[in-house]
Design an enzyme around this catalytic site. Structure first.
Site, PDB file in Angstrom:
ATOM      1  N   SER A  89       0.854  -1.187   0.000  1.00 48.07           N
ATOM      2  CA  SER A  89       0.000   0.000   0.000  1.00 48.07           C
ATOM      3  C   SER A  89       0.886   1.230   0.000  1.00 48.07           C
ATOM      4  CB  SER A  89      -0.908   0.011   1.240  1.00 48.07           C
ATOM      5  OG  SER A  89      -1.562   1.263   1.384  1.00 48.07           O
ATOM      6  N   TYR A 102      -1.791  -0.243  10.031  1.00 42.39           N
ATOM      7  CA  TYR A 102      -1.712  -0.648   8.632  1.00 42.39           C
ATOM      8  C   TYR A 102      -0.402  -0.177   8.000  1.00 42.39           C
ATOM      9  CZ  TYR A 102      -3.564  -1.660   3.954  1.00 42.39           C
ATOM     10  OH  TYR A 102      -3.780  -2.172   2.694  1.00 42.39           O
TER      11      TYR A 102
END
Length: 278
Positions: free
Chosen positions: A203, A216
């Site tokens: 990501s 995350y």
């Protein structure tokens, strides 16, 4: 507001005008340099045209096997269907394959017989080992191993660092980071045999952390470095390691379902109310 496409056209026109003006100036002041620059410009344009018009090669999926984690929904679900339509033998790893999950049901119903769903929890060593054996038993005829492994399974826990529990940090790391490591290590022998590739879905948060996404971002940053190290180690085996870094696809990946997001907002409001009362 000026549209980006309009700005692109204006900038292209201005750039072309500047180049033509420079060439015209050179034709009067330095003819040799003019012909040299004109040749370079024409060659560059011709090269771009050849690249644009040349037929695009596409990998033939016949006889090639791909294992994908996180196929219950989102990217994994879509990729499994797409690769099946291109002729690949797809092993769609689903967390709820043996529990009546809707994603695995749809894949079995909507895809060809080349696709099979595989029960896998990437945090469970036993399920990962069983998945490897299932893939070995069902490889297409003539295939020595896996053409590709796609580590797509992932979770997140939004919230400010102060409010997210250590248990939540551990869970996100266990799925997003150690799950990727665990599955990769288990399937590497099959990848090496085929000189295949490992595709890790990371990501942009792994590169540029943002508020409310500490768990995350930390997990995906670890995936980035793991992938880079693995790429160096696998080079001698002819194995490629690829990182994909999506940006704003939370809803598309079902990471933030409306009910989950609404509950998160409610919790945040309660937290702020508690702070104000203090």
């Amino acid at each position: 507001m000026v549209k980006p496409l309009y700005l692109f056209y204006c900038a292209s026109l201005a750039g072309l005008s500047a180049i033509l003006g420079l060439l015209l100036l050179l034709s009067h002041c330095a003819p040799v340099l003019y012909y040299l620059c004109t040749g370079i410009l024409m060659g560059s344009v011709g090269y771009c045209l050849v690249l644009y018009l040349a037929p695009k090669s596409r990998v033939n999926g016949n006889g090639k096997a791909v294992f994908i984690t996180g196929c219950d929904s989102g990217f994994g679900f879509g990729l499994a269907k797409r690769l099946d339509s291109l002729g690949f033998t797809v092993f769609a790893g689903c967390l709820l394959a043996d529990s009546g999950g809707e994603g695995s049901k749809k894949l079995r119903a909507e895809c060809s017989s080349r696709l099979s769903t595989v029960q896998i929890d990437v945090t469970d060593d036993g399920q990962v080992k069983a998945a490897v054996q299932q893939v070995k038993d069902r490889l297409p005829t003539g295939s020595k191993g896996l053409y590709a492994l796609v580590n797509n399974a992932g979770v997140t826990q939004p919230g400010e660092v102060e409010w997210v529990s250590i248990a939540a940090y551990r869970h996100v790391m266990e799925v997003d980071t150690f799950g990727t490591v665990r599955v990769t290590k288990a399937f590497l022998p099959l990848i090496r045999r085929e000189k295949g590739r490992v595709v890790n879905i990371s990501s942009v948060n792994g590169l540029y952390p943002s508020p409310m996404a500490g768990t995350y971002s930390m997990a995906k940053a670890a995936v980035e470095f793991f992938s880079d190290a693995l790429r160096h180690e696998m080079h001698k085996w002819g194995v490629k390691v690829v990182i994909v870094e999506p940006e704003s696809f939370a809803r598309a990946t079902d990471m933030f379902l409306p009910a989950v997001f609404n509950k998160f907002v409610q919790v945040r409001r309660l937290q702020h109310s508690s702070i104000q009362q203090l």
